[in-house]
Write a protein that holds these residues in place. Structure first.
Motif, PDB file in Angstrom:
ATOM      1  N   ASP A 119     -13.510  16.886  -9.513  1.00 12.79           N
ATOM      2  CA  ASP A 119     -13.584  16.790  -8.054  1.00 12.79           C
ATOM      3  C   ASP A 119     -13.776  15.511  -7.442  1.00 12.79           C
ATOM      4  OD1 ASP A 119     -16.090  17.245  -9.295  1.00 12.79           O
ATOM      5  OD2 ASP A 119     -16.907  17.631  -7.616  1.00 12.79           O
ATOM      6  N   LYS A 120     -14.405  14.478  -8.201  1.00 14.33           N
ATOM      7  CA  LYS A 120     -14.442  13.060  -8.158  1.00 14.33           C
ATOM      8  C   LYS A 120     -13.353  12.138  -8.397  1.00 14.33           C
ATOM      9  CE  LYS A 120     -19.274  12.819  -9.282  1.00 14.33           C
ATOM     10  NZ  LYS A 120     -20.056  13.285 -10.276  1.00 14.33           N
ATOM     11  N   PHE A 121     -12.028  12.694  -8.942  1.00 16.74           N
ATOM     12  CA  PHE A 121     -11.162  12.038  -9.197  1.00 16.74           C
ATOM     13  C   PHE A 121      -9.968  11.850  -8.006  1.00 16.74           C
ATOM     14  CE2 PHE A 121     -12.821  11.489 -13.113  1.00 16.74           C
ATOM     15  CZ  PHE A 121     -12.051  10.919 -13.858  1.00 16.74           C
ATOM     16  N   PRO A 122      -9.130  11.312  -8.102  1.00 15.52           N
ATOM     17  CA  PRO A 122      -7.843  11.472  -6.756  1.00 15.52           C
ATOM     18  C   PRO A 122      -7.258  12.520  -7.152  1.00 15.52           C
ATOM     19  CG  PRO A 122      -7.890   8.984  -8.113  1.00 15.52           C
ATOM     20  CD  PRO A 122      -8.923  10.084  -8.965  1.00 15.52           C
ATOM     21  N   LYS A 123      -6.542  12.675  -6.411  1.00 11.34           N
ATOM     22  CA  LYS A 123      -5.571  14.117  -6.578  1.00 11.34           C
ATOM     23  C   LYS A 123      -4.218  13.546  -7.011  1.00 11.34           C
ATOM     24  CE  LYS A 123      -8.630  16.781  -5.061  1.00 11.34           C
ATOM     25  NZ  LYS A 123      -9.836  15.517  -5.087  1.00 11.34           N
ATOM     26  N   GLN A 124      -3.308  14.582  -7.536  1.00  2.00           N
ATOM     27  CA  GLN A 124      -1.814  14.002  -7.811  1.00  2.00           C
ATOM     28  C   GLN A 124      -1.066  14.897  -6.783  1.00  2.00           C
ATOM     29  OE1 GLN A 124       0.341  15.494 -11.017  1.00  2.00           O
ATOM     30  NE2 GLN A 124      -1.383  16.391 -11.911  1.00  2.00           N
ATOM     31  N   GLY A 125       0.053  14.456  -6.422  1.00  2.00           N
ATOM     32  CA  GLY A 125       0.804  15.211  -5.544  1.00  2.00           C
ATOM     33  C   GLY A 125       1.802  16.090  -6.163  1.00  2.00           C
ATOM     34  N   SER A 126       2.367  17.182  -5.342  1.00  2.00           N
ATOM     35  CA  SER A 126       3.393  18.213  -6.012  1.00  2.00           C
ATOM     36  C   SER A 126       4.768  17.298  -6.351  1.00  2.00           C
ATOM     37  CB  SER A 126       3.716  19.301  -5.289  1.00  2.00           C
ATOM     38  OG  SER A 126       3.773  18.976  -3.907  1.00  2.00           O
ATOM     39  N   ARG A 127       5.025  16.271  -5.740  1.00  7.44           N
ATOM     40  CA  ARG A 127       6.547  15.760  -6.208  1.00  7.44           C
ATOM     41  C   ARG A 127       6.260  14.400  -6.574  1.00  7.44           C
ATOM     42  NH1 ARG A 127       7.735  18.806  -1.964  1.00  7.44           N
ATOM     43  NH2 ARG A 127       8.198  16.945  -0.764  1.00  7.44           N
ATOM     44  N   PRO A 128       7.586  13.376  -7.357  1.00  7.51           N
ATOM     45  CA  PRO A 128       7.100  12.140  -7.278  1.00  7.51           C
ATOM     46  C   PRO A 128       7.207  11.426  -6.103  1.00  7.51           C
ATOM     47  CG  PRO A 128       8.857  13.221  -8.721  1.00  7.51           C
ATOM     48  CD  PRO A 128       8.329  13.995  -7.683  1.00  7.51           C
ATOM     49  N   VAL A 178       0.749  -1.348   0.027  1.00  4.55           N
ATOM     50  CA  VAL A 178      -0.034  -0.153   0.106  1.00  4.55           C
ATOM     51  C   VAL A 178       0.953   1.196   0.076  1.00  4.55           C
ATOM     52  CG1 VAL A 178      -0.265  -0.073   2.597  1.00  4.55           C
ATOM     53  CG2 VAL A 178      -1.960   1.217   1.066  1.00  4.55           C
ATOM     54  N   ALA A 179       0.448   1.911  -0.814  1.00  2.00           N
ATOM     55  CA  ALA A 179       1.317   3.448  -0.937  1.00  2.00           C
ATOM     56  C   ALA A 179       0.718   4.381   0.135  1.00  2.00           C
ATOM     57  CB  ALA A 179       1.086   4.179  -2.093  1.00  2.00           C
ATOM     58  N   ARG A 180       1.691   4.956   0.967  1.00  2.00           N
ATOM     59  CA  ARG A 180       1.087   5.832   2.218  1.00  2.00           C
ATOM     60  C   ARG A 180       2.080   7.070   1.994  1.00  2.00           C
ATOM     61  NH1 ARG A 180      -2.617   3.054   4.773  1.00  2.00           N
ATOM     62  NH2 ARG A 180      -2.195   1.081   5.290  1.00  2.00           N
ATOM     63  N   ASN A 181       1.476   8.303   1.948  1.00  2.00           N
ATOM     64  CA  ASN A 181       2.039   9.466   2.038  1.00  2.00           C
ATOM     65  C   ASN A 181       2.409   9.925   3.332  1.00  2.00           C
ATOM     66  OD1 ASN A 181       3.336  11.931   1.329  1.00  2.00           O
ATOM     67  ND2 ASN A 181       1.330  12.960   1.285  1.00  2.00           N
ATOM     68  N   THR A 182       3.573  10.028   3.800  1.00  2.00           N
ATOM     69  CA  THR A 182       3.987  10.485   5.138  1.00  2.00           C
ATOM     70  C   THR A 182       4.695  11.811   5.052  1.00  2.00           C
ATOM     71  OG1 THR A 182       5.967   9.212   5.061  1.00  2.00           O
ATOM     72  CG2 THR A 182       4.197   8.328   6.036  1.00  2.00           C
ATOM     73  N   ASP A 183       4.724  12.426   4.029  1.00  2.00           N
ATOM     74  CA  ASP A 183       5.485  13.665   3.749  1.00  2.00           C
ATOM     75  C   ASP A 183       4.600  14.647   3.651  1.00  2.00           C
ATOM     76  OD1 ASP A 183       6.862  15.899   2.833  1.00  2.00           O
ATOM     77  OD2 ASP A 183       7.714  14.832   0.944  1.00  2.00           O
ATOM     78  N   PRO A 184       4.362  15.636   4.818  1.00  2.00           N
ATOM     79  CA  PRO A 184       3.571  16.752   4.942  1.00  2.00           C
ATOM     80  C   PRO A 184       3.681  17.707   3.821  1.00  2.00           C
ATOM     81  CG  PRO A 184       5.050  16.735   6.843  1.00  2.00           C
ATOM     82  CD  PRO A 184       5.337  15.678   5.751  1.00  2.00           C
ATOM     83  N   THR A 185       4.764  17.734   3.226  1.00  2.00           N
ATOM     84  CA  THR A 185       4.913  18.865   2.263  1.00  2.00           C
ATOM     85  C   THR A 185       4.763  18.614   0.752  1.00  2.00           C
ATOM     86  OG1 THR A 185       7.493  18.158   1.754  1.00  2.00           O
ATOM     87  CG2 THR A 185       7.315  19.584   3.555  1.00  2.00           C
ATOM     88  N   TRP A 193       4.084  10.840  -6.342  1.00  2.00           N
ATOM     89  CA  TRP A 193       2.827  11.178  -6.496  1.00  2.00           C
ATOM     90  C   TRP A 193       2.363  12.098  -7.887  1.00  2.00           C
ATOM     91  CZ3 TRP A 193       0.640   8.143  -2.756  1.00  2.00           C
ATOM     92  CH2 TRP A 193       1.432   8.064  -1.847  1.00  2.00           C
ATOM     93  N   LYS A 194       3.096  12.464  -8.287  1.00  2.00           N
ATOM     94  CA  LYS A 194       3.238  13.704  -9.543  1.00  2.00           C
ATOM     95  C   LYS A 194       3.087  12.825 -10.922  1.00  2.00           C
ATOM     96  CE  LYS A 194       3.616  17.894 -11.202  1.00  2.00           C
ATOM     97  NZ  LYS A 194       2.785  18.697 -11.108  1.00  2.00           N
ATOM     98  N   LEU A 195       2.193  13.391 -11.393  1.00  2.00           N
ATOM     99  CA  LEU A 195       1.945  12.724 -12.842  1.00  2.00           C
ATOM    100  C   LEU A 195       2.738  13.791 -13.933  1.00  2.00           C
ATOM    101  CD1 LEU A 195      -1.903  12.072 -12.755  1.00  2.00           C
ATOM    102  CD2 LEU A 195      -0.099  10.592 -13.544  1.00  2.00           C
ATOM    103  N   HIS A 196       3.685  13.214 -14.556  1.00  2.00           N
ATOM    104  CA  HIS A 196       4.545  13.914 -15.260  1.00  2.00           C
ATOM    105  C   HIS A 196       3.808  14.098 -16.817  1.00  2.00           C
ATOM    106  CE1 HIS A 196       7.349  15.226 -12.546  1.00  2.00           C
ATOM    107  NE2 HIS A 196       7.607  13.970 -12.161  1.00  2.00           N
ATOM    108  N   GLN A 197       2.932  13.032 -16.977  1.00  2.00           N
ATOM    109  CA  GLN A 197       2.508  12.676 -18.495  1.00  2.00           C
ATOM    110  C   GLN A 197       3.696  12.820 -19.441  1.00  2.00           C
ATOM    111  OE1 GLN A 197      -0.747  12.394 -19.030  1.00  2.00           O
ATOM    112  NE2 GLN A 197      -1.944  13.271 -17.157  1.00  2.00           N
TER     113      GLN A 197
END
Ligand SMILES: Cc1cc2nc3c(=O)[nH]c(=O)nc-3n(C[C@H](O)[C@H](O)[C@H](O)COP(=O)(O)OP(=O)(O)OC[C@H]3O[C@@H](n4cnc5c(N)ncnc54)[C@H](O)[C@@H]3O)c2cc1C
Length: 484
Positions: A444-453, A418-425, A455-459
């Protein structure tokens, strides 16, 4: 009720699900799996859509699988050929027997003590229960039940036929008739030149313009190379050429939008001539690639406009009338057939309700991990392609990564990941940054992406290739355990 158990359950037998099955077969030969498909046929999108001229809008060298060369002469292929390619892939890989047709998955419940999903599917009016260690969602991105149609006033009094491309049937006659196609997206620009071959006239009625780019329907270089080089080599070289060109153009659009815009509009002008009102009909208010670009093979849309068999009207609909459409400018458009090419209803994970240890998962509150998994949701991945390049480029990498993950767990005797985000930044960002209406309606129904890998989607295919093919599976964000 007795439940049948598999190592992996794939949901969906479209391009991604068949790709997923082929990858599993090849890379995880000792994992048992089945494919649950809600419909009665293989192919997903390419079986569902039957409107005139249905075709790809990206090239088959990148929409095709990395492991199976596209051998057709056309790079921009018609729907039936793509469907055949998906079917042939399934047959070649012996996947037909793995598919459970008519199984619409409704619910999936994860149990940590058992480290397994219990999957509930509707089949012939009954509920069927199956279980698996890993759930691979290849269920596409839109609702199969119905396309999106805005509530147009007065539609009930229109004397002609109104049809949505998602529900196209063979009895929709348009030969010699006046057709209005509402929309300016990929479907509208496909329909207009095709319907214009038989219709009296086709009008593309758009609220606002889209960037439209003409490209050759065939890759001449690839077709030439085929005469003396093996198919696989030609495919691999052409795939990379196409990937790199696509990445170059997307980056140009982001880096220097004014130049990219001038290039696109220059292309339109070359087809339509200096007197055509390109500002009004082909110059969007946004920059290129802030929404998906539309590709027209060999400039077919422009040619049919130039010939007078089709035209573009940029205006807003006031209401339907008995004879057609009344527009806000005061103009009346008479029509016998109106096609509402107004889009799809986006849907996350095939509408399946998920729960983890009895708690319902709200995907909108999860972070997307490496573009395929969701924070806090164990042993589940989803195949979701690029928005700025061919879908399959990403899905192939996703399948490879899922196989690496499964093999990693098997080697170490681990049962849960399971992926868990423990980085508050890490800041949350929308999953898709397109300004298009169909994205904004549901983002708004979709998951979010994060600001960095991660979690980041670079496309970005090259970055994803490094991350997913060569990056560490045990990266410190993905946590592994063996409950029980
Ligand atoms: C007309 C059209 C043209 C397109 N052209 C391109 C293109 O040129 N290039 C490109 O990159 N992309 C294109 N796309 C996007 C396209 O959908 C993808 O490229 C690709 O076909 C998606 O494949 P998929 O298998 O992921 O999803 P789908 O093709 O949508 O298949 C999903 C399958 O999952 C099944 N399913 C869904 N939910 C459930 C459930 N709950 N239970 C059981 N089964 C379920 C569905 O019945 C379906 O068979 C196009 C889309 C459309 C609509």
């Amino acid at each position: 009720m007795a439940t049948e158990h598999f190592d992996v359950l794939i949901v969906g037998a479209g391009l991604s699900g068949i790709g997923g099955g082929a990858h599993l077969q090849e890379r995880c030969p000792d994992h048992s799996f089945a494919i649950l498909e809600g419909r009665d046929r293989i192919g997903g999108t390419w079986d569902l859509f039957r409107y005139p001229g249905v075709r790809s809008d990206s090239d088959m060298y990148t929409l095709g699988y990395a492991f199976r060369p596209w051998e057709g002469a056309k790079a921009i292929a018609d729907g039936p050929s793509i469907l055949q390619y998906v079917r042939d892939t399934a047959t070649e890989h012996g996947l037909d027997a793995k598919i459970r047709f008519g199984h619409r998955v409704k619910r999936a419940c994860w149990s940590t003590p058992d480290a397994r999903w219990t999957v509930e599917a509707e089949h012939g009016g009954l509920t069927v229960l199956l279980s698996c260690n890993f759930l691979f969602m290849c269920s596409g991105y839109y609702d199969y039940a119905a396309g999106y149609t805005p509530a147009f006033p007065g539609v009930a009094r229109f004397g002609g036929r109104v049809a949505h491309p998602q529900d196209w049937t063979d009895d929709i006659a348009y030969e010699g008739k006046r057709v209005v196609v509402i929309g300016s997206g990929a479907t509208a620009v496909t329909l207009v030149p095709e319907m214009a071959k038989k219709a009296a006239h086709v009008t593309m009625l758009q609220r606002s313009p889209t960037y439209v780019v003409a490209r050759p329907s065939e890759d001449a270089m690839a077709n030439r190379m085929r005469r003396f080089l093996p198919q696989r080599l030609v495919y691999a070289v052409t795939r990379w050429k196409r990937v790199l060109l696509g990445m170059y153009f997307f980056n140009l659009c982001r880096r220097d939008p004014a130049r990219a815009k001038a290039m696109i509009l220059g292309g339109v002008r070359a087809y339509l001539g200096p007197d055509y009102d390109i500002d009004r009909h082909f110059t969007p208010r946004y920059n290129p690639w802030e929404q998906r670009l539309c590709l027209v093979p060999d400039g077919d849309l422009f040619r049919v406009i130039k010939s007078g068999r089709a035209s573009v009207v940029t205006d807003r609909i006031k209401s339907f009338t008995e004879k057609g459409l009344s527009l806000e400018s005061g103009e009346e458009l008479e029509a016998d057939v109106v096609v509402t090419a107004t889009g799809l209803n986006l849907q996350v994970l095939g509408g399946v309700e998920l729960s983890v240890d009895g708690v319902a998962v709200d995907l909108a509150r999860t972070l997307n991990y490496k573009g395929m998994m969701f924070s806090g949701v164990p042993n589940l991945a989803s195949a979701f392609g690029y928005t700025n390049a061919s879908w399959t480029l990403k899905c192939d990498l996703t399948c490879e990564y899922v196989c690496r993950l499964l093999n990693h767990m098997q080697r170490r005797g681990l049962r849960q990941c399971v992926a868990r985000n423990t980085d508050p930044t890490i800041a949350e960002e929308p999953w898709i940054d397109f300004s298009s209406g169909y994205v904004q309606r549901t983002v708004d129904k979709f998951p979010k992406q994060g600001s960095r890998p991660p979690w980041k989607l670079h496309q970005n295919y090259a970055r994803d290739l490094l991350l997913l093919r060569f990056g560490k599976v045990d990266d410190g964000v993905m946590t592994f355990s063996s409950p029980g």
